[in-house]
Design a protein around this motif. Structure first.
Motif, mmCIF file in Angstrom:
data_model
loop_
_atom_site.group_PDB
_atom_site.id
_atom_site.type_symbol
_atom_site.label_atom_id
_atom_site.label_comp_id
_atom_site.label_asym_id
_atom_site.label_seq_id
_atom_site.Cartn_x
_atom_site.Cartn_y
_atom_site.Cartn_z
ATOM 1 N N ASP A 32 9.208 4.362 -4.786
ATOM 2 C CA ASP A 32 7.710 4.094 -4.084
ATOM 3 C C ASP A 32 6.688 4.548 -5.164
ATOM 4 O OD1 ASP A 32 9.129 3.540 -1.923
ATOM 5 O OD2 ASP A 32 8.716 5.286 -0.809
ATOM 6 N N LEU A 51 6.907 1.024 -0.433
ATOM 7 C CA LEU A 51 5.379 0.860 -0.455
ATOM 8 C C LEU A 51 4.843 -0.422 -0.301
ATOM 9 C CD1 LEU A 51 2.766 2.790 -1.847
ATOM 10 C CD2 LEU A 51 3.410 1.596 -3.907
ATOM 11 N N ASN A 53 1.691 -2.478 -0.854
ATOM 12 C CA ASN A 53 0.271 -3.162 -1.326
ATOM 13 C C ASN A 53 0.623 -4.029 -2.510
ATOM 14 O OD1 ASN A 53 0.538 -1.737 -3.781
ATOM 15 N ND2 ASN A 53 -0.087 0.182 -3.005
ATOM 16 N N PRO A 54 -0.397 -4.594 -2.928
ATOM 17 C CA PRO A 54 -0.444 -5.857 -3.792
ATOM 18 C C PRO A 54 0.033 -5.326 -5.182
ATOM 19 C CG PRO A 54 -2.464 -6.261 -2.769
ATOM 20 C CD PRO A 54 -2.009 -4.708 -2.260
ATOM 21 N N GLN A 55 -0.116 -4.144 -5.418
ATOM 22 C CA GLN A 55 0.295 -3.519 -6.872
ATOM 23 C C GLN A 55 1.867 -3.629 -6.972
ATOM 24 O OE1 GLN A 55 -2.627 -2.560 -5.165
ATOM 25 N NE2 GLN A 55 -3.715 -3.414 -6.802
ATOM 26 N N ARG A 58 2.605 -7.042 -8.370
ATOM 27 C CA ARG A 58 2.238 -7.195 -9.736
ATOM 28 C C ARG A 58 2.947 -6.317 -10.542
ATOM 29 N NH1 ARG A 58 -3.587 -6.457 -7.323
ATOM 30 N NH2 ARG A 58 -4.330 -8.581 -6.967
ATOM 31 N N MET A 62 4.996 -7.612 -13.960
ATOM 32 C CA MET A 62 4.966 -6.811 -15.034
ATOM 33 C C MET A 62 6.283 -6.586 -15.758
ATOM 34 S SD MET A 62 1.990 -6.944 -15.963
ATOM 35 C CE MET A 62 0.911 -7.851 -14.684
ATOM 36 N N GLU A 79 -1.261 -11.878 1.636
ATOM 37 C CA GLU A 79 -1.816 -11.797 0.442
ATOM 38 C C GLU A 79 -0.735 -11.503 -0.625
ATOM 39 O OE1 GLU A 79 -4.338 -8.482 -0.325
ATOM 40 O OE2 GLU A 79 -5.240 -9.358 -2.321
ATOM 41 N N PHE B 16 -9.521 -1.751 -4.803
ATOM 42 C CA PHE B 16 -8.314 -1.119 -5.580
ATOM 43 C C PHE B 16 -7.309 -2.362 -5.331
ATOM 44 C CE2 PHE B 16 -3.653 0.603 -5.753
ATOM 45 C CZ PHE B 16 -4.055 1.284 -7.074
ATOM 46 N N THR B 17 -7.407 -3.287 -4.009
ATOM 47 C CA THR B 17 -6.476 -4.488 -3.781
ATOM 48 C C THR B 17 -6.387 -5.399 -5.140
ATOM 49 O OG1 THR B 17 -7.409 -4.225 -1.795
ATOM 50 C CG2 THR B 17 -6.145 -6.000 -2.283
ATOM 51 N N SER B 18 -7.526 -5.562 -5.839
ATOM 52 C CA SER B 18 -7.401 -6.374 -6.948
ATOM 53 C C SER B 18 -7.020 -5.875 -8.132
ATOM 54 C CB SER B 18 -8.961 -7.049 -7.003
ATOM 55 O OG SER B 18 -9.725 -5.845 -7.269
ATOM 56 N N ALA B 19 -6.674 -4.484 -8.158
ATOM 57 C CA ALA B 19 -6.408 -3.809 -9.509
ATOM 58 C C ALA B 19 -5.019 -4.471 -9.967
ATOM 59 C CB ALA B 19 -6.308 -2.352 -9.310
ATOM 60 N N GLY B 20 -5.115 -4.998 -11.325
ATOM 61 C CA GLY B 20 -4.106 -5.367 -11.852
ATOM 62 C C GLY B 20 -4.029 -6.960 -11.996
ATOM 63 N N ILE B 52 -5.459 -0.444 -14.156
ATOM 64 C CA ILE B 52 -5.256 0.639 -12.927
ATOM 65 C C ILE B 52 -6.056 2.042 -13.280
ATOM 66 C CG2 ILE B 52 -3.521 1.914 -11.331
ATOM 67 C CD1 ILE B 52 -2.985 -0.812 -10.795
ATOM 68 N N LEU B 104 -0.957 5.139 -2.982
ATOM 69 C CA LEU B 104 -0.864 3.780 -3.403
ATOM 70 C C LEU B 104 0.235 3.763 -4.480
ATOM 71 C CD1 LEU B 104 -4.469 3.163 -3.395
ATOM 72 C CD2 LEU B 104 -3.086 2.175 -1.878
#
Lengths: 117, 140
Positions: A32, A51, A53-55, A58, A62, A79, B16-20, B52, B104
């Motif tokens: 997580d 977890l 979220n969009p990260q 991403r 990566m 999204e 933060f949503t757009s981070a990355g 980030i 997060l």
């Protein structure tokens, strides 16, 4: 192990990436903590995480991962699914906990034994 | 490659949503240049961690990626609060991030060490109250 076999083992629902179901996963990372996922350059091709979220997407991009499975019934947002589609990543979800999902995969034959030292 | 290629991005610090986002775009751009998968991964992970960090700690900033014949250079420039103790910040596990950021999936004190690990060169210039500039290079 092929992603569609993983889907069966984890009794997982497919959210996106149907075209990638026949791709092969050789090792899995369960975490997580995205910083940890990024820390070990081990060519792990699938991420198991709770977890959302969009990260998460991403981070998988990566690390050149092929597939993400959300555990504990966590549901990705639209999204997030758009981001995953854009990178051709398979996204699935399972009701299993992280421990159970990892155990099923390990018992099923994905036995990567990575250690940090 | 005869000419140096430069990609520039504004990193939004408010959301933060757009981070990355910038790092995902860099990865796409580098793939089109036909660089090796390993080089692309190292550049994009280092930049992702840096991006980030800029969002978490500095309210955003500017990112620049330069592709030359021998190496790819990433320059991250912010007007944030600066890093008080760089040696401490470079230690794995040291972080000043909030619990919100930790929830997060980040702020575990792995960002800067990861950036060093994935790059062949890294320099940090930071001044309290002025900002931080990080230059990283990955050899092609």
């Amino acid at each position: 192990m092929k992603i569609n076999e993983i889907q069966k083992l984890l009794d997982a629902k497919l959210y996106c990436g149907e075209d990638g179901l026949s791709r092969d996963v050789k090792s899995v990372c369960g975490s997580d903590l995205m910083s940890d996922v990024l820390a070990y350059n081990k060519d792990q091709s699938m991420l198991l995480t709770g977890l959302v979220n969009p990260q998460v997407i991403r981070t998988a991009v990566m690390m050149d991962m092929l597939c993400i499975v959300f555990v504990r019934s966590k549901t990705p947002s639209d999204e997030m699914l758009e981001l995953a589609k854009d990178s051709g990543i398979v996204v699935m979800g399972t009701d299993m906990t992280m421990f159970t999902a990892c155990g099923k995969l390990y018992a099923g034959g994905i036995v990567n034994d990575f250690r940090v030292k | 490659m005869s000419e140096e290629l430069v990609f520039r991005f504004k990193v939004d610090g408010d959301d933060f949503t757009s981070a990355g986002q910038a790092s995902v775009q860099v990865k796409k751009n580098l793939r089109q240049l036909g660089l090796s998968a390993e080089v692309i991964k190292r550049v994009s992970v280092a930049m992702y961690e840096g991006e980030i960090n800029m969002v978490i700690h500095a309210g955003g900033g500017d990112a620049e990626v330069r592709v030359s014949e021998d190496y790819i250079e990433i320059v991250l420039d912010d007007k944030g609060p600066g890093i008080k103790n760089i040696d401490l910040a470079m230690q794995e596990g040291y972080s000043t991030a909030s619990d919100t950021i930790r929830s997060l999936g980040f702020g575990a004190g792995m960002g800067l060490p990861n950036m060093r690990k994935y790059t062949d060169y890294m320099d940090i210039q930071s001044e309290i109250g002025v900002g931080t500039k990080i230059v990283m290079r990955v050899n092609c």
